[in-house]
Design a protein around this motif. Structure first.
Motif, mmCIF file in Angstrom:
data_model
loop_
_atom_site.group_PDB
_atom_site.id
_atom_site.type_symbol
_atom_site.label_atom_id
_atom_site.label_comp_id
_atom_site.label_asym_id
_atom_site.label_seq_id
_atom_site.Cartn_x
_atom_site.Cartn_y
_atom_site.Cartn_z
ATOM 1 N N ARG A 92 0.807 -1.226 0.000
ATOM 2 C CA ARG A 92 0.000 0.000 0.000
ATOM 3 C C ARG A 92 0.837 1.271 0.000
ATOM 4 O O ARG A 92 0.375 2.334 0.401
ATOM 5 N N GLN A 305 -8.992 5.087 2.184
ATOM 6 C CA GLN A 305 -8.006 4.367 3.011
ATOM 7 C C GLN A 305 -6.780 5.254 3.205
ATOM 8 O O GLN A 305 -6.386 5.994 2.296
ATOM 9 N N LEU A 307 -2.762 5.843 5.322
ATOM 10 C CA LEU A 307 -1.612 5.435 6.118
ATOM 11 C C LEU A 307 -1.099 6.660 6.860
ATOM 12 O O LEU A 307 -1.237 7.791 6.379
ATOM 13 N N SER A 331 -2.903 2.574 10.153
ATOM 14 C CA SER A 331 -3.700 2.431 8.945
ATOM 15 C C SER A 331 -5.150 2.747 9.296
ATOM 16 O O SER A 331 -5.649 2.301 10.331
ATOM 17 N N PHE A 334 -10.779 0.532 5.666
ATOM 18 C CA PHE A 334 -10.613 -0.869 5.297
ATOM 19 C C PHE A 334 -11.386 -1.150 4.010
ATOM 20 O O PHE A 334 -12.458 -0.572 3.783
ATOM 21 N N THR A 335 -10.838 -2.022 3.176
ATOM 22 C CA THR A 335 -11.617 -2.482 2.021
ATOM 23 C C THR A 335 -12.710 -3.434 2.464
ATOM 24 O O THR A 335 -13.763 -3.542 1.831
ATOM 25 N N GLY A 354 -9.660 2.504 12.274
ATOM 26 C CA GLY A 354 -8.271 2.204 11.964
ATOM 27 C C GLY A 354 -7.525 1.783 13.206
ATOM 28 O O GLY A 354 -8.114 1.334 14.189
ATOM 29 N N SER A 365 1.366 -7.995 8.114
ATOM 30 C CA SER A 365 -0.056 -7.929 7.772
ATOM 31 C C SER A 365 -0.295 -8.581 6.420
ATOM 32 O O SER A 365 0.394 -8.264 5.441
ATOM 33 N N ASN A 367 -2.648 -8.155 4.312
ATOM 34 C CA ASN A 367 -3.246 -7.286 3.301
ATOM 35 C C ASN A 367 -2.786 -5.837 3.392
ATOM 36 O O ASN A 367 -3.286 -4.976 2.661
ATOM 37 N N PHE A 369 -3.255 -3.809 5.861
ATOM 38 C CA PHE A 369 -4.076 -3.026 6.768
ATOM 39 C C PHE A 369 -3.768 -3.420 8.207
ATOM 40 O O PHE A 369 -3.433 -4.566 8.498
ATOM 41 N N CYS A 372 -7.985 -2.809 14.100
ATOM 42 C CA CYS A 372 -9.142 -1.923 14.262
ATOM 43 C C CYS A 372 -9.291 -1.649 15.751
ATOM 44 O O CYS A 372 -10.083 -2.302 16.449
ATOM 45 N N ASN A 445 -5.096 4.968 -1.168
ATOM 46 C CA ASN A 445 -5.746 4.255 -2.267
ATOM 47 C C ASN A 445 -6.051 5.198 -3.416
ATOM 48 O O ASN A 445 -5.941 6.413 -3.277
#
Length: 445
Positions: A92, A305, A307, A331, A334-335, A354, A365, A367, A369, A372, A445
């Motif tokens: 990302r 999204q 960072l 992060s 979320f997708t 996040g 990670s 993915n 991300f 939470c 994103n």
């Protein structure tokens, strides 16, 4: 006595928010304001710094970085690299900064000592804006700092309104210090004028805080080549004298505005205890964005999204050996929303979830991300100030790494949002039980 590097050599090229960044190259030097908690080998580091980052050329390759301080004291005479290492790309767009060499002053030998790491020291990260116009940096054991490219001076045909939040320090939780505000910035050649400065404290109950009496306006500065690149020195001209007799000499504030419009300010306090009538912020500096020309679609802002970093300001040891601070790569957005998010805060149309990464290790990670365990509810956008959110609420989940209470809690905050090169940026500042928290996010994103 520590003196700032402010020699003006001439004015560089001009740029303004949204200007094409085609001139930016793969290696970029950034100006970073002082953030309390910055240290080197256990010794506090005062004053602004620069970061030079060369991004990886492609998959499997490594770039390089260095962190440089600029001080004039008994141990240092100008520019000194204190950390250097390698840059690798994570998911990302997040960059990992691994320290391979540290340079620190030894009081025992009276000389600078080099420590080499055969295995890079991990825990450093950076998030860069598209075109390398600025971003956010955090090295191992140091707090996150906003950074702005300084290849060119700003050029505003008409004054540009900026909205900013303070970079908090150990004294920032008080009710009399500037927490956020706005300013109009105009240029004429190398002259930079700051007018209509508005400064406010945080409100413990939410909403607009009390207005702080700002510095007399206009405040005049000058942009030109300094040790930090093309930065704005305020006030200008600058006269540095030996104070003697217990007197103090105020250092200048240093302001940088990147090609896409990101503003960062070092307000001149450093670590030497000198006081200065700040031009914008309280704390140790400010981070800001151009005010959007139209109201934002808040749903789109929180639907993106991001960072960035979450910085918990020190709670003691102001400008000496600060304690109680924390800084974690983060992060937001979320997708696919994790099911445990609702345990942090109930979802609303203006809320974004996040948090940090487990063991501060984004590379683990699957993915890209994080957890939470944090949430920001921006609330309604201010009706007269586009991109300003005066009634934000921050929820800190029990699982967040720096949550010492080990239970969910919330606190009021303010936020400023806008776009930099077509991507959203969101900066939030709030206070919880005597400690200020800053969240710096750039759209990924």
């Amino acid at each position: 006595m520590i003196l700032p590097a402010v020699s003006m050599i001439g004015c560089g090229g001009k740029t303004g928010p949204g200007t094409s960044t085609a001139q930016q190259q793969s290696t970029q030097t950034y100006f970073a304001p002082f953030v309390e908690g910055t240290s080197n080998g256990g010794t506090p580091v005062g004053g602004p710094q620069t970061y030079t980052i060369s991004d990886p050329a492609g998959s499997g390759s490594a770039g390089a970085f260095k962190q440089t301080t600029y001080l004039l004291n008994a141990n240092q005479e100008g520019a000194q690299v204190i950390n250097a290492g390698e840059v690798t790309a994570l998911q990302r767009g997040l960059l990992s900064l691994g320290v391979t060499a540290n340079y620190s002053f030894s009081n025992d030998t009276g000389a600078w000592v080099t420590t080499d790491y055969s295995t890079p020291k991990t825990g450093g990260f950076a998030v860069e804006l598209a075109g390398q116009a600025g971003g956010l940096v955090q090295l191992p054991g140091q707090p996150a700092a906003p950074v702005a490219a300084t290849a060119q001076c700003p050029n505003f045909a008409t004054p540009q309104t900026y909205q900013f939040v303070t970079i908090p320090n150990g004294a920032s939780a008080g009710t009399n210090e500037t927490a956020y505000g706005s300013v109009d910035i105009g240029t004429s050649g190398s002259t930079v004028n700051l007018t209509n400065i508005q400064q406010f404290t945080l409100s413990s109950t939410g909403g607009a805080g009390a207005q702080v009496q700002p510095a007399a306006t206009p405040v005049t500065g000058a942009c030109g080549t300094t040790s930090y690149g093309n930065t704005i020195s305020i006030p200008y001209p600058v006269t540095i004298t030996n104070p003697g007799g217990g007197q103090t000499t105020p250092p200048p504030a240093v302001l940088a505005i990147g090609p896409s419009g990101l503003l960062v300010e070092d307000n001149g306090l450093g670590s030497n205890g000198l006081t200065y009538q700040t031009s914008l912020s309280g704390g140790t500096g400010a981070i800001g964005l151009p005010r959007p020309s139209q109201p934002l679609d808040t749903g789109t802002v929180v639907g993106a999204q991001y960072l960035g970093f979450i910085f918990g300001a020190p709670t003691g040891g102001n400008f000496g050996a600060p304690t109680g601070w924390s800084s974690h790569v983060a992060s937001f957005g979320f997708t696919s929303l994790p099911s445990n998010c609702s345990s942090v805060a109930a979802q609303t149309t203006t809320l974004i979830y996040g948090g940090d990464f487990t063991n501060d290790n984004p590379s683990a990670s699957p993915n890209g991300f994080g957890n939470c365990d944090f949430a920001i509810d921006l609330g309604p956008e201010d009706s007269t100030n586009n991109g300003f959110y005066p009634n934000a609420t921050v929820w800190m989940g029990a699982g967040y790494a720096a949550n010492t209470s080990n239970k969910n809690n919330s606190f009021s905050a303010v936020g400023v949002a806008g776009q930099l090169n077509g991507k959203y940026a969101l900066f939030v500042l709030g206070a919880n039980t005597g400690q200020q928290w800053a969240i710096y996010l750039l759209q990924s994103n």
